[in-house]
Design an enzyme around this catalytic site. Structure first.
Site, PDB file in Angstrom:
ATOM      1  CE1 TYR A 165       1.631  -1.714  -5.941  1.00 17.52           C
ATOM      2  CE2 TYR A 165       2.560  -0.270  -4.264  1.00 17.52           C
ATOM      3  CZ  TYR A 165       1.665  -0.490  -5.289  1.00 17.52           C
ATOM      4  OH  TYR A 165       0.796   0.506  -5.660  1.00 17.52           O
ATOM      5  CE  LYS A 169       2.995   0.638  -8.420  1.00 17.71           C
ATOM      6  NZ  LYS A 169       2.330   0.898  -9.721  1.00 17.71           N
TER       7      LYS A 169
END
Length: 309
Positions: A165, A169
């Site tokens: 993640y 990001k």
């Protein structure tokens, strides 16, 4: 001056609930026609259905706004292009894109399956890239566009159990940093938002008081600002509980140690000086690092020249 989006067309991905839903509702209240995109799956990205997007469209229409539901999977570029084509067929243009769709499959790196790693990157990084690519030419041709990418503190600063993640990001920040340069002369502005909000993605990791304070509605004004005609360009905005901050990637003044057999040892000896944030700068573009380092080298070389005599 009140932000008025009358006549503009917005696409919001992952808009069936949580943050995306609030973004779509707010943009619609300010006059935008909204494509409510949502695959309708679980927070891990599995499953699907139209009910969530349809419910948001119904809410917008009940308030007098205009919207359409769309179930395109952001990881499928053909589906995304079709979504953009439908928006243009119905309303003639696309002015705003809010890339919000995402999934979570949290595990420590040691326990993480690489298929899950790829899935998270596909939705967050490639999904946002697909959607941005699908509207890019349209926005350039109409000489206007506002794009929001959803980054995260997990990417900016790290978070246990979120290697995939976080990688996705922070990758979006890199995407923004280049696209802001390429889109500037066409009136296309692109920014990143790092939200803190209580949604179905985070409901099991927050206490009740925090959950209530970090409402998606408290983040939505940040998106509205980034979608406005007056929006900045190329910033990372953090938002949560009505608080808004700006994150920077900076460059310290550093140290010059040159090369040579003992350069690494001399560098470690001056690590604190290299890390000193006094006088740090925010480069306007990537090449400024090389330009700065070349100037430091040239200054050091000049100091080593023998004095004129």
């Amino acid at each position: 001056m009140k932000i008025d989006l009358t006549g503009q067309v917005a696409i919001v991905t992952g808009a069936g609930g949580g943050l995306g839903r609030e973004y779509a509702l707010l943009l619609a209240r300010r006059g935008a026609k909204v494509v409510v995109n949502d695959l309708g799956g679980g927070r891990d990205g599995r499953g699907g259905g139209n009910a969530m997007a349809d419910a948001v469209v119904a809410q917008i229409e009940a308030a007098g706004g205009t919207a359409m539901a769309n179930g395109a999977n952001v990881t499928d570029f053909d589906q995304v292009r079709e979504m953009v084509a439908k928006a243009k067929e119905a309303w003639g243009r696309v002015d705003i894109l809010v890339n919000n769709a995402g999934i979570l499959r949290d595990r420590t790196f040691a326990k993480l399956d690489l298929d899950d790693f790829r899935a998270v990157l596909e939705v967050h990084l490639m999904g946002s890239t697909n959607c941005t690519k699908a509207v890019w030419d349209t926005m350039r041709e109409q000489a206007y566009g506002r794009i929001v990418l959803t980054t995260s503190s997990s990417g900016l600063y790290g978070n246990f159990g979120q290697s995939h993640y976080g990688a996705a990001k922070l990758g979006l920040v890199g995407l923004m940093n280049t696209l802001r340069l390429e889109g500037a002369k066409y009136g296309v502005r692109i920014n990143c938002l790092a939200p803190s909000a209580a949604t179905r993605m985070t409901e099991d990791i927050m206490d009740e008081a925090t959950f209530e304070a970090l409402s998606p509605a408290s983040v939505a004004p940040g998106v509205l600002a980034l979608c406005s005609q007056q929006a900045p360009d190329g910033i990372v905005m953090c938002a949560g509980a009505g608080s808004f901050e700006r994150a920077y990637i900076t460059l310290t003044k550093g140290v010059f140690v040159g090369s040579g057999e003992d350069a690494a040892e001399r560098l470690l000896a001056q690590f604190d000086t290299m890390s000193d944030r006094d006088g740090e700068v925010v480069p306007a573009a990537g090449p400024e690092q090389s330009i700065y380092e070349a100037k430091v080298f040239q200054a050091a070389a000049k100091e080593r020249l023998p004095a004129d005599g």
